[in-house]
Enzyme design. Sequence first.
Site, PDB file in Angstrom:
ATOM      1  N   GLY A   1      32.656  42.785 -57.533  1.00 24.46           N
ATOM      2  CA  GLY A   1      33.251  41.660 -58.232  1.00 24.46           C
ATOM      3  C   GLY A   1      33.074  41.805 -59.720  1.00 24.46           C
TER       4      GLY A   1
ATOM      5  N   ASP B   1      31.480  40.106 -63.702  1.00 18.33           N
ATOM      6  CA  ASP B   1      30.204  39.777 -64.330  1.00 18.33           C
ATOM      7  C   ASP B   1      29.643  38.453 -63.810  1.00 18.33           C
ATOM      8  OD1 ASP B   1      30.378  42.078 -65.832  1.00 18.33           O
ATOM      9  OD2 ASP B   1      31.322  41.080 -67.542  1.00 18.33           O
TER      10      ASP B   1
ATOM     11  N   SER C   1      37.471  40.411 -64.133  1.00 19.76           N
ATOM     12  CA  SER C   1      38.470  40.271 -65.198  1.00 19.76           C
ATOM     13  C   SER C   1      38.120  41.094 -66.433  1.00 19.76           C
ATOM     14  CB  SER C   1      38.604  38.797 -65.588  1.00 19.76           C
ATOM     15  OG  SER C   1      38.999  38.013 -64.475  1.00 19.76           O
TER      16      SER C   1
END
Length: 627
Positions: free
Chosen positions: A238, A240, A343
């Site tokens: 995934g 941070d 992201s």
Amino acid sequence: MEINREDYISDPKIVESGNVGGATSSSSSSSVLKSALLLENVGDVVLTLNSDGLSLELLDSSHNDGSIISGIKPVQKFVNEIKFSDVYGVEFINYGFINGPRQSKSEQCFQGRASHGSEMYRFTVHSFQKSRSQPCLWVLAVYSFGHKDLQTCRTWVDRINASLNLERGRPENLLVFINPMSGKASGRRTWETVAPIFSRAKVKTKVIVTERAGHAFDVMTSAANNELKSYNGVIAVGGDGFFNEILNGFLLSRHKAPYPPSPSDIVHSDQRSGNSLFRNPNGRVTEATCQNEDHSPLLSNSVYNGTGLANFRTEDGTCNIGQDFEFPLPSEQFRFGIIPAGSTDAIVMCTTGTRDPITSALNIVLGKKVCLDIAQVVRWKTTTASDIEPYVRYAASFAGYGFYGDVIAESEKYRWMGPKRYDYAGTKVFLRRCSYEAEVAYIETESEEANPTVEKGQLFSRLRKRQGPKKSERVVCRTNCGVCNSKSDYMSKRSPCSTPFSSSGTRWLRSKGKFLSVGAAIISNRNERAPDGLVADAHLSDGFLHLLMIRDCPHALYLWHLTQLAKKGGQPLNFEFVEHHKTPAFTFTSFGKQSVWNLDGELFHAHQLSAQVFRGLVSLFASGPEV
């Protein structure tokens, strides 16, 4: 000694220690093993096993174009050496067809066929090579060898496996969390891409796909220490924020340490000893007279135990400065890993140099390790009117207020946009250009003492420009970083068990005014939007935070600052309205009604907080970015 293709077709042989003999093997993994084999798409080679790897020698280069097959794309040059430290697996493949040397188009036309090959027993060595254009990018490399004799292939597989078992630090059992909603909801697909690497490396994985926000946090918090000890580490698939959730679930119940001073503690200390500098909103710097700077304690006697260690409250109300001895920190054996699917993936960018999931997976299975500083952030008050109720969170990359907090809060409204929501939210927040009244106090270090901005005993009519180091003077964190592996002068003066604020000679500097943003970078935070990061020369494990305070300024100047952040080789700290301080701890107080922070991409409401950094508190499966 001459070996040709007949050695592996009609009369298979293994050459032990340079002597031609029968197809025998040695029980010692250190003895030399040599065979004539067919390397797929390359041709006839002599493969030699020695103490640190495999060496390859071409028998006939006339039919070879100098390339081999890779798991991702062709590797440009023939590799004549494969280090065991770069090999993550070897597989025996049963009898079947193996391609011969690649042929040029002219050879194909002349011979009337694309290539030649043979049916034989095969085994495959799985390794990697670094990309020529991007050294941080690791490319899967697959070397498939063939031989007519079954026992020869099995002997090679056994001997290579025996050598790989001698490689230290490689994981055997991992707990894997997958966030299916990270980034562009690509968590599952990302894991499916890298799962075969773990399988080839014979790493057992227990995979948990999270079902809601906080799921991974709850699992890590409730997991017994004995259960976690059965794993070599925890992997986050995934971004941070997801890693932050796992990290907090692990540390909050296991890391016992004194809290950093609260802002009110600093004020009381100032009143007792005058041990601070104060910077007012108009930019004037004044210094109070220190009555007994060398011997006065930082805090009042009610919270100072006289042993050099501040006696602060912990989460359970005790004054414990030790660790959970069932799970001591830092731990050499237990490591964290991140397979990027978020992201921005700033932590992965700073620890591997690229956002490539394959590279991260290889770092994990090969047992690479870097230490990572972790910041402990304590919220004392949520709002101006709320009671003092300490609440702890940990951050691995960044803690930011003002612009940074507003962007993360605004972006929550547009989660359906995916990663683009940050650009959209950032533009809206920038156009609003909100500034906030606040006060920040931070510990002075030798770098601050040497800074000409602060000269003891003098008053300044204005703040001088605080410039960051010139590009040529930057010491950027890299693989085998000398800064991270050595003690700084400041760190060497402290007791190994002390906190950064416990020394009696500690000086606190205070800055008050209107700020567009206040941020503390634990690492450089390189990402696709900021190629050099917020602070280009921040390190992974040097025991310091980089405190960035952006004072209120015209729109155009702030835009210029942001433009420099987005520029490779930019100088975002080279502005009069930018303050940059290297410190191990700081406190913050907001004078406004709203106070939103960004901790590793997660929202954190705090009107009053303090933070301190713990050097190398956790270890990551990573090797640091290449030059």
